[in-house]
Design an enzyme around this catalytic site. Sequence first.
Site, mmCIF file in Angstrom:
data_model
loop_
_atom_site.group_PDB
_atom_site.id
_atom_site.type_symbol
_atom_site.label_atom_id
_atom_site.label_comp_id
_atom_site.label_asym_id
_atom_site.label_seq_id
_atom_site.Cartn_x
_atom_site.Cartn_y
_atom_site.Cartn_z
ATOM 1 N N SER A 95 0.851 -1.190 0.000
ATOM 2 C CA SER A 95 0.000 0.000 0.000
ATOM 3 C C SER A 95 0.882 1.233 0.000
ATOM 4 O O SER A 95 2.040 1.189 0.430
ATOM 5 C CB SER A 95 -0.896 -0.001 1.247
ATOM 6 O OG SER A 95 -1.540 1.244 1.415
ATOM 7 N N LYS A 100 2.179 -2.692 6.612
ATOM 8 C CA LYS A 100 2.527 -2.566 5.201
ATOM 9 C C LYS A 100 3.991 -2.159 5.019
ATOM 10 O O LYS A 100 4.642 -2.572 4.055
ATOM 11 C CB LYS A 100 1.596 -1.571 4.512
ATOM 12 C CG LYS A 100 0.153 -2.048 4.423
ATOM 13 C CD LYS A 100 0.036 -3.386 3.703
ATOM 14 C CE LYS A 100 -1.417 -3.822 3.560
ATOM 15 N NZ LYS A 100 -1.552 -5.114 2.832
ATOM 16 N N TYR A 137 -1.997 -0.612 10.636
ATOM 17 C CA TYR A 137 -2.032 -0.917 9.207
ATOM 18 C C TYR A 137 -0.766 -0.412 8.517
ATOM 19 O O TYR A 137 -0.131 -1.141 7.746
ATOM 20 C CB TYR A 137 -3.263 -0.281 8.572
ATOM 21 C CG TYR A 137 -3.389 -0.526 7.084
ATOM 22 C CD1 TYR A 137 -3.784 -1.761 6.598
ATOM 23 C CD2 TYR A 137 -3.110 0.489 6.165
ATOM 24 C CE1 TYR A 137 -3.902 -1.986 5.231
ATOM 25 C CE2 TYR A 137 -3.236 0.267 4.802
ATOM 26 C CZ TYR A 137 -3.627 -0.976 4.341
ATOM 27 O OH TYR A 137 -3.733 -1.194 2.991
#
Length: 275
Positions: free
Chosen positions: A150, A167, A163
């Site tokens: 991402s 990533k 998150y």
Amino acid sequence: MSDPDSRRGVLRGRRAIITGAARGIGLACARRFAAEGAAVLIVDLDAEAGEAVVAEMDWENLRAVFHPADLSHPEAIPGIVEAAVRGLGGVDILVNNAGIAPTADFFELGQAQFDRVMAINLRAPFLLTQAVARRMREQGTPGAVVNLSSINAVLNGPTSLSYCVSKGGLNQLTRSCAIALAPYGIRVNAVGPGTIATELAAQAGLTGEGVAPVLERTPMGRLGEAAEIAAVAVFLASDDASFVSGQTVYADGGRLGLNYSLPRADQGDGEKYGV
């Protein structure tokens, strides 16, 4: 019905595991990989959705089988590889797509939520890559792993700590695995999407006026489509990328290269401002 392996495509004859493939980017990857001639093992926690996808793809003469799995549990990993061997005859490609993106205030983020994000977004890709690479080594065949990273591996948000960290770790996992597996002819790369028009984006409020802040930071002025990410994943998994390994390719509409906000179309040619 014609033999699926007789279709022409850049992945003809390949066997691919794709996690989180019942919807969104994972589903787009499953459909595109199968359209390019691959046989696909769709892995997802949602059995009903996964079975529905397989039935639809079968009707379209695209070869796919489904395997339910909860990637937050390490013991699910061996069964995924076994399902690929049983249903597809082996494995040549792994797409680590499954992931979660819960949000929380920094001071409210609990250990359980943090650990669950790491388990699904980072630990599972490592364990599955390891298990699949062992199978590829036993087969004596080259292979490819594509991780779904991402732009949040680089960018950050105040409520997306777990998150973003997961990533960022996935990018480093991509590079480390690429080095470790190069002697076995296994390439490892990642795709880093920007904001993509999926069900998850809609649930996060990225529709209507809610999408304006994203568009102000995206030079191409729109959200991406899941099919556009799948196209990059196919390239990285194919022989067209035979000398590409350890890379994260960002498909983000130019967002990472922009350090200011663009004027919105409905605000005329107003002055750009820094962020």
